[in-house]
Each structure stands twice: as C-alpha cells, then as structure tokens.
Motif scaffolding. Sequence first.
Motif, PDB file in Angstrom:
ATOM      1  N   UNK A 195       9.527  -5.566   9.768  1.00 30.76           N
ATOM      2  CA  UNK A 195       7.995  -5.742  10.096  1.00 30.76           C
ATOM      3  C   UNK A 195       7.816  -5.717  11.614  1.00 30.76           C
ATOM      4  N   UNK A 196       7.276  -4.598  12.473  1.00 28.46           N
ATOM      5  CA  UNK A 196       6.924  -4.515  13.810  1.00 28.46           C
ATOM      6  C   UNK A 196       5.635  -4.856  14.137  1.00 28.46           C
ATOM      7  N   UNK A 197       4.591  -4.826  13.183  1.00 28.73           N
ATOM      8  CA  UNK A 197       3.331  -5.085  13.648  1.00 28.73           C
ATOM      9  C   UNK A 197       2.629  -5.796  12.367  1.00 28.73           C
ATOM     10  N   UNK A 198       1.939  -6.763  12.598  1.00 26.43           N
ATOM     11  CA  UNK A 198       1.125  -7.513  11.496  1.00 26.43           C
ATOM     12  C   UNK A 198      -0.176  -8.071  12.214  1.00 26.43           C
ATOM     13  N   UNK A 199      -1.279  -7.292  12.045  1.00 19.91           N
ATOM     14  CA  UNK A 199      -2.398  -7.994  12.586  1.00 19.91           C
ATOM     15  C   UNK A 199      -3.574  -7.189  12.181  1.00 19.91           C
ATOM     16  N   UNK A 200      -4.540  -7.100  13.085  1.00 21.92           N
ATOM     17  CA  UNK A 200      -5.822  -6.555  12.808  1.00 21.92           C
ATOM     18  C   UNK A 200      -6.504  -5.775  14.349  1.00 21.92           C
ATOM     19  N   UNK A 207      -6.846  -5.086   8.591  1.00 21.24           N
ATOM     20  CA  UNK A 207      -5.522  -5.940   8.676  1.00 21.24           C
ATOM     21  C   UNK A 207      -4.407  -4.781   8.205  1.00 21.24           C
ATOM     22  N   UNK A 208      -3.448  -4.732   9.152  1.00 23.13           N
ATOM     23  CA  UNK A 208      -2.421  -3.669   9.138  1.00 23.13           C
ATOM     24  C   UNK A 208      -1.081  -4.343   9.190  1.00 23.13           C
ATOM     25  N   UNK A 209      -0.114  -3.840   8.494  1.00 25.04           N
ATOM     26  CA  UNK A 209       1.355  -3.882   8.637  1.00 25.04           C
ATOM     27  C   UNK A 209       1.999  -2.551   8.845  1.00 25.04           C
ATOM     28  N   UNK A 210       2.970  -2.625   9.771  1.00 26.96           N
ATOM     29  CA  UNK A 210       3.692  -1.359  10.238  1.00 26.96           C
ATOM     30  C   UNK A 210       5.223  -1.964  10.070  1.00 26.96           C
ATOM     31  N   UNK A 211       5.865  -0.937   9.173  1.00 25.94           N
ATOM     32  CA  UNK A 211       7.316  -1.358   8.946  1.00 25.94           C
ATOM     33  C   UNK A 211       8.270  -0.260   9.547  1.00 25.94           C
ATOM     34  N   UNK A 212       9.448  -0.691  10.164  1.00 19.66           N
ATOM     35  CA  UNK A 212      10.298   0.162  10.885  1.00 19.66           C
ATOM     36  C   UNK A 212      11.474   0.346   9.628  1.00 19.66           C
ATOM     37  N   UNK A 213      11.608   1.566   9.466  1.00 17.43           N
ATOM     38  CA  UNK A 213      12.649   1.822   8.378  1.00 17.43           C
ATOM     39  C   UNK A 213      14.008   1.985   8.989  1.00 17.43           C
ATOM     40  N   UNK A 214      14.026   2.874  10.030  1.00 16.53           N
ATOM     41  CA  UNK A 214      15.185   3.411  10.864  1.00 16.53           C
ATOM     42  C   UNK A 214      14.714   3.807  12.087  1.00 16.53           C
ATOM     43  N   UNK A 215      15.484   4.577  13.015  1.00 13.33           N
ATOM     44  CA  UNK A 215      15.147   5.216  14.263  1.00 13.33           C
ATOM     45  C   UNK A 215      13.922   6.591  13.942  1.00 13.33           C
ATOM     46  N   UNK A 216      13.982   6.645  12.966  1.00 14.36           N
ATOM     47  CA  UNK A 216      13.071   7.831  12.542  1.00 14.36           C
ATOM     48  C   UNK A 216      11.833   7.425  11.894  1.00 14.36           C
ATOM     49  N   UNK A 222      -2.765  -0.280   5.334  1.00 14.33           N
ATOM     50  CA  UNK A 222      -3.911  -0.639   5.994  1.00 14.33           C
ATOM     51  C   UNK A 222      -5.272  -1.401   5.392  1.00 14.33           C
ATOM     52  N   UNK A 223      -6.009  -1.927   5.590  1.00 11.07           N
ATOM     53  CA  UNK A 223      -7.373  -2.452   4.949  1.00 11.07           C
ATOM     54  C   UNK A 223      -6.855  -3.641   3.566  1.00 11.07           C
ATOM     55  N   UNK A 224      -5.810  -4.322   4.213  1.00  8.56           N
ATOM     56  CA  UNK A 224      -5.324  -5.298   3.250  1.00  8.56           C
ATOM     57  C   UNK A 224      -6.350  -6.445   3.308  1.00  8.56           C
ATOM     58  N   UNK A 225      -6.178  -7.329   2.385  1.00 13.31           N
ATOM     59  CA  UNK A 225      -7.123  -8.588   2.229  1.00 13.31           C
ATOM     60  C   UNK A 225      -6.462  -9.566   2.895  1.00 13.31           C
ATOM     61  N   UNK A 241       4.064  -7.307   0.321  1.00  3.52           N
ATOM     62  CA  UNK A 241       4.090  -7.783   1.637  1.00  3.52           C
ATOM     63  C   UNK A 241       2.638  -8.071   2.081  1.00  3.52           C
ATOM     64  N   UNK A 242       1.623  -7.674   0.938  1.00  2.03           N
ATOM     65  CA  UNK A 242       0.136  -7.902   1.325  1.00  2.03           C
ATOM     66  C   UNK A 242      -0.491  -7.845  -0.063  1.00  2.03           C
ATOM     67  N   UNK A 243      -1.848  -8.391   0.085  1.00  2.00           N
ATOM     68  CA  UNK A 243      -2.797  -8.207  -1.113  1.00  2.00           C
ATOM     69  C   UNK A 243      -3.780  -7.292  -0.588  1.00  2.00           C
ATOM     70  N   UNK A 244      -4.186  -6.351  -1.634  1.00  8.15           N
ATOM     71  CA  UNK A 244      -5.079  -5.086  -1.331  1.00  8.15           C
ATOM     72  C   UNK A 244      -6.559  -5.650  -1.114  1.00  8.15           C
ATOM     73  N   UNK A 245      -7.134  -4.851  -0.142  1.00 10.47           N
ATOM     74  CA  UNK A 245      -8.452  -5.455   0.348  1.00 10.47           C
ATOM     75  C   UNK A 245      -9.255  -4.456   0.663  1.00 10.47           C
ATOM     76  N   UNK A 246     -10.531  -4.805   1.520  1.00 11.63           N
ATOM     77  CA  UNK A 246     -11.219  -3.669   2.138  1.00 11.63           C
ATOM     78  C   UNK A 246     -11.439  -3.862   3.590  1.00 11.63           C
ATOM     79  N   UNK A 247     -10.706  -4.763   4.266  1.00  6.55           N
ATOM     80  CA  UNK A 247     -10.985  -4.904   5.747  1.00  6.55           C
ATOM     81  C   UNK A 247     -10.863  -3.600   6.443  1.00  6.55           C
ATOM     82  N   UNK A 248     -11.947  -3.602   7.460  1.00  6.30           N
ATOM     83  CA  UNK A 248     -12.048  -2.236   8.167  1.00  6.30           C
ATOM     84  C   UNK A 248     -12.578  -1.127   7.284  1.00  6.30           C
TER      85      UNK A 248
END
Length: 274
Positions: A195-200, A207-216, A222-225, A241-248
């Motif tokens: 996880x390289x980003x967790x926030x809004x 509410x967004x998560x960004x996951x880095x899988x490798x260098x590519x 997005x829009x998690x609760x 990693x998150x609960x589904x929602x309607x944020x944003x």
Amino acid sequence: MSEVSSNYRVKSLKLFVILIALLLLVSCASHSPAPVFDRSKSSVIRPKTHVVIPGDTLFSIAWRYGLKYEILAKHNRIYPPYVIRPSQVIRLDIAGTGGAIAGKQQSGKGDARVSPAVTKKPVSTLKNTNNRQENRTVKSANSTSKTQAWGAPQWRWPVKGPLISSFQGSNALNKGIDLGGKLGEPVLAAAGGQVVYSGSGLRGYGKLLIVKHNETFLSAYAHNDRLLVKEGDFVKAGQRIADMGSSGTDRVKLHFEIRRDGTPVDPLKFLPRR
C-alpha cells in the motif's frame, strides 16, 4: 400579351431557383467539413508544478497527473523513502507520461527534507542522523525488493459486483472501471503488493487505496466506506483491504484502476474472465 408575360415570369422563376441551388452547392463545396473530435482522446493539460498540501504523497501526486512515480522522483531529485513536505514545489514538466528526463541523477542518500546548506553539529548527532537516513533507505530498499519478488501480478476481481461502467481511455473521465455492490461489502486486493497511498486527498476518488505491485503496475480502489490498511502495509491477493462505499460519488460502487508505468490501462484486459 398576358399569356406571354405569364410564361416569361414562370421561366424567370425557374431560372432563379436553379441559380440559387447552384450557389448553395458551390458554397458547400468551398467549405471544409466540420471537424469530429474523439472525446476519449482529448488531451489533459498538466500544470508545470504542484505545491504539496497536507496528505499528499509522491505516489498520489504521480497518480493525479498520470506520471510514473520513479520518474517524478528522479526529476525532482527526491530519493527513497520519497519524503515530501507541505508547501514543497514538485516540478511536473516531464515530456510525455513516460518522461525521458534530461540530465543525470545526482548520487547520494537522504530525502526531500535534507538541506544543501552545511551546518556544524556534534559528531554524535551527525552519526545518529546518518543512521536514521540509512535505516529509512534500507527499509525502502527492502520494500522494493519484496514488491519485485511478486513478479507479474496475477490479477483477480476486487469485488463480486457487476460491471456498471467501462474504461474510456487514459485521457478520458473514467480511467478505470466501476463495479456495483452493497454498502460494506468487502473490497479485495486484486494482486499482492504494498500500500503506497491510503487516504482521501485526491479529489473525485473519495477514500482511496493505491497498491504498488511491482516497478510497472499499480492498482487503485476508490469510493470506499472504510479503509482497512495503511500506507506501508503489504497485502496479499484476495486480502480484504476496504469496505465498499460511496465516498466522493453518488452511489455505492468501487472505482478500480490499473496503471502500467503511470498510464491508465483497461482493467478488463488483465482481469480473468468471469
């Protein structure tokens, strides 16, 4: 005489109509056809700089402007662990999205907070500072090696819900796919990574998560609760990693993106067929 005059008027009217028709044809032929624009390929104007605000990370800034974070870091001479500070100016004047950058990267350790000015400190303080910088660098290097160890991602669907919106292109409004579901349903990691980003902090993503899988490859959720992981966490494929929602947004859904070298790609080309 009246009959001759009537015939003359009829012939004159016909001639006038023919002349008008010819003039219209000539006018149409002399103008080029109206241009047709493909909205999916409309260009996005990227500003030359970005001023860091609280909550920003190098990964989120790169994501926002469609850049590869390694290239953005190199362009701004920011080194692992890619620390940035509020009010710092990040240069975005990179050619294209891949970004061939002129000039050589300066060697050295440290992060964006290190000042080029030389100040006198006790030897013990300097030693401790160097150790902390080295520890951060080693930790980042270990994190990179872990993500590289996964190799090519083995993608899986992040939720079970139906497809409600398709990918529209890397420069279009929808840079991923939207999947339906119910409030609180589990959102799963589509592949293993960090996880390289967790926030809004990214407008339009909630509410967004960004996951880095490798260098590519990177993926976004997005829009998690509720976010269940934090920056720096390593996750496995299928992990909640998150609960589904309607944020944003205006309805419960998951907006899911895959980016290859910073560029959005169609997730349906990577996800397994249902």
